[in-house]
Design a protein around this motif. Structure first.
Motif, PDB file in Angstrom:
ATOM      1  N   HIS A 170      26.592  82.687  54.715  1.00 22.37           N
ATOM      2  CA  HIS A 170      25.943  81.931  53.442  1.00 22.37           C
ATOM      3  C   HIS A 170      24.656  81.983  53.432  1.00 22.37           C
ATOM      4  CE1 HIS A 170      29.603  79.136  52.392  1.00 22.37           C
ATOM      5  NE2 HIS A 170      30.011  79.870  53.535  1.00 22.37           N
ATOM      6  N   GLY A 172      31.800  69.612  46.104  1.00 22.90           N
ATOM      7  CA  GLY A 172      30.877  69.323  47.033  1.00 22.90           C
ATOM      8  C   GLY A 172      31.008  67.875  47.400  1.00 22.90           C
ATOM      9  N   GLN A 188      25.487  70.801  49.816  1.00 21.70           N
ATOM     10  CA  GLN A 188      26.259  71.752  49.150  1.00 21.70           C
ATOM     11  C   GLN A 188      25.856  72.345  48.006  1.00 21.70           C
ATOM     12  OE1 GLN A 188      28.243  71.563  51.741  1.00 21.70           O
ATOM     13  NE2 GLN A 188      28.087  69.546  52.201  1.00 21.70           N
ATOM     14  N   ASP A 189      26.403  73.880  47.763  1.00 20.94           N
ATOM     15  CA  ASP A 189      25.706  74.224  46.595  1.00 20.94           C
ATOM     16  C   ASP A 189      24.289  74.341  46.447  1.00 20.94           C
ATOM     17  OD1 ASP A 189      28.169  74.434  45.291  1.00 20.94           O
ATOM     18  OD2 ASP A 189      28.099  72.480  44.647  1.00 20.94           O
ATOM     19  N   TYR A 195      34.803  75.665  57.542  1.00 17.42           N
ATOM     20  CA  TYR A 195      33.322  75.388  56.806  1.00 17.42           C
ATOM     21  C   TYR A 195      32.707  74.272  57.541  1.00 17.42           C
ATOM     22  CZ  TYR A 195      29.763  74.228  53.506  1.00 17.42           C
ATOM     23  OH  TYR A 195      28.554  74.020  52.783  1.00 17.42           O
ATOM     24  N   ARG A 249      34.098  79.053  47.303  1.00 12.18           N
ATOM     25  CA  ARG A 249      33.627  77.508  47.101  1.00 12.18           C
ATOM     26  C   ARG A 249      34.855  76.636  47.140  1.00 12.18           C
ATOM     27  NH1 ARG A 249      32.688  73.752  43.156  1.00 12.18           N
ATOM     28  NH2 ARG A 249      30.807  72.285  43.469  1.00 12.18           N
ATOM     29  N   GLU A 268      36.682  76.263  50.487  1.00 14.75           N
ATOM     30  CA  GLU A 268      35.605  75.606  51.618  1.00 14.75           C
ATOM     31  C   GLU A 268      35.395  74.360  51.277  1.00 14.75           C
ATOM     32  OE1 GLU A 268      33.370  79.700  53.206  1.00 14.75           O
ATOM     33  OE2 GLU A 268      32.190  78.400  52.058  1.00 14.75           O
ATOM     34  N   TYR A 269      35.582  73.940  50.192  1.00 19.08           N
ATOM     35  CA  TYR A 269      35.328  72.600  49.853  1.00 19.08           C
ATOM     36  C   TYR A 269      36.533  71.462  49.730  1.00 19.08           C
ATOM     37  CZ  TYR A 269      30.407  73.823  48.691  1.00 19.08           C
ATOM     38  OH  TYR A 269      28.948  74.327  48.715  1.00 19.08           O
ATOM     39  N   ASN A 306      26.858  78.084  48.020  1.00 17.37           N
ATOM     40  CA  ASN A 306      28.274  78.324  47.911  1.00 17.37           C
ATOM     41  C   ASN A 306      28.501  79.878  47.823  1.00 17.37           C
ATOM     42  OD1 ASN A 306      28.348  79.289  45.003  1.00 17.37           O
ATOM     43  ND2 ASN A 306      28.424  77.147  44.505  1.00 17.37           N
ATOM     44  N   THR A 307      29.612  80.338  47.906  1.00 17.21           N
ATOM     45  CA  THR A 307      30.122  81.607  47.910  1.00 17.21           C
ATOM     46  C   THR A 307      31.206  81.665  47.105  1.00 17.21           C
ATOM     47  OG1 THR A 307      31.696  81.528  49.705  1.00 17.21           O
ATOM     48  CG2 THR A 307      29.635  81.919  50.495  1.00 17.21           C
TER      49      THR A 307
END
Length: 297
Positions: A44, A178, A67-68, A145, A111, A114-115, A107-108
């Protein structure tokens, strides 16, 4: 921490992205850690915002992990070209907050998994999981994560910046999905995170249908996980327009659980914002009350 040692010798591309400038309310500077590596998730990008005058001698800065991260500081990177401008906001709040730095984790493409809080997800009815997995075939990766945040990123930040590593000075925040993973982080790691800010938390989990299934799973999870000791401070909010129009009944159920577990105004705040939509521009306006609740004197 032993899991951190392998990172010490890895080269990270660090560059200054933004410094004080005209009309920016002296927001400080941002250091960009490109492709921060992990044994648990894909790399990330990470932005570390440092306030003007950092480091002050003798000051140990609180840390907010958000996040983000690409949406927080620079409109060129942000979704829809609108950034939260967290740097300017924190600078403008000044002495209303204790000294802090902000770590924005980009994020990737992963997202959503992972969230997605993994433990509540695992309790969903199979039919509900099957519908969700039609849209997102990768299962939850939130446990991995959070290991990245807690075992790799946080030790790096605490070693390379002038921080307070204490739970009372460590927070997590995010919007929509997030918000979900930020709450999950505070409950899975209550000895690490002293609080969470959850903007427009996406309780339905799906973008296609507004159903109570995941909220029910979260209610059950909260009932099991809300700690009696190391109780995190929790901030929630929601609007009433666009996707946020779904959220009021879900948040009411979550609030009822908190109330039943004797959460009070000292460690819990839920706010509604009439007319606010589900977007960066709305969340930008709500950063001050959230941070004042978590970091105010």
């Amino acid at each position: 921490m032993a899991p951190f040692h392998w990172l010490a010798s890895l080269p990270l591309t660090l560059c200054l992205l933004r410094a004080d400038g005209p009309g920016t309310a002296n927001p400080g500077r941002i250091e960009h850690l490109a492709d921060f590596p992990s044994r648990f998730v894909k790399a990330h990008h990470v932005d570390v915002w440092l306030p003007t005058g950092y480091p002050q001698p003798g000051t140990c800065y609180a840390v907010v992990y958000m996040q983000d991260g690409q949406n927080l500081f620079d409109p060129k990177n942000a979704y829809g070209g609108v950034a939260w401008e967290v740097d300017s906001t924190v600078a403008a709040l000044g002495t209303k907050l204790r000294p802090c730095i902000v770590v924005g984790v980009w994020n990737t493409a992963r997202r959503f998994p992972e969230y997605t809080p993994a433990q509540p997800y695992a309790t969903l009815p199979p039919a509900t999981r099957a519908r969700l997995e039609q849209a997102q075939p990768v299962g939850p990766l939130s446990d991995e994560y959070l290991k990245f945040l807690v075992q790799e990123l946080k030790p790096y930040v605490d070693q390379h910046f002038q921080t307070s590593p204490k739970r009372a000075d460590t927070f997590v925040a995010g919007s929509s999905m997030g918000g979900l993973v930020s709450l999950y982080a505070a409950l899975e790691y209550p000895k690490v995170f002293g609080g969470a800010a959850c903007f427009s938390t996406h309780w339905p989990l799906s973008l296609q249908e507004n159903t109570p299934a995941f909220t029910t799973a979260m209610v059950q999870y909260l009932g099991r996980k809300l700690p009696r000791r190391h109780r995190p401070r929790l901030y929630f909010d929601y609007g009433s327009a666009t996707l946020d129009a779904w959220y009021a009944p879900h948040q009411t159920r979550i609030d009822s659980v908190l109330r039943a577990h004797h959460y009070s105004a000292a460690n819990w705040l839920t706010r509604s914002f009439r007319g606010a939509a589900h977007n960066e521009a709305a969340w930008k306006k709500r950063v001050p009350p959230a941070l004042e609740f978590l970091l105010g004197y």
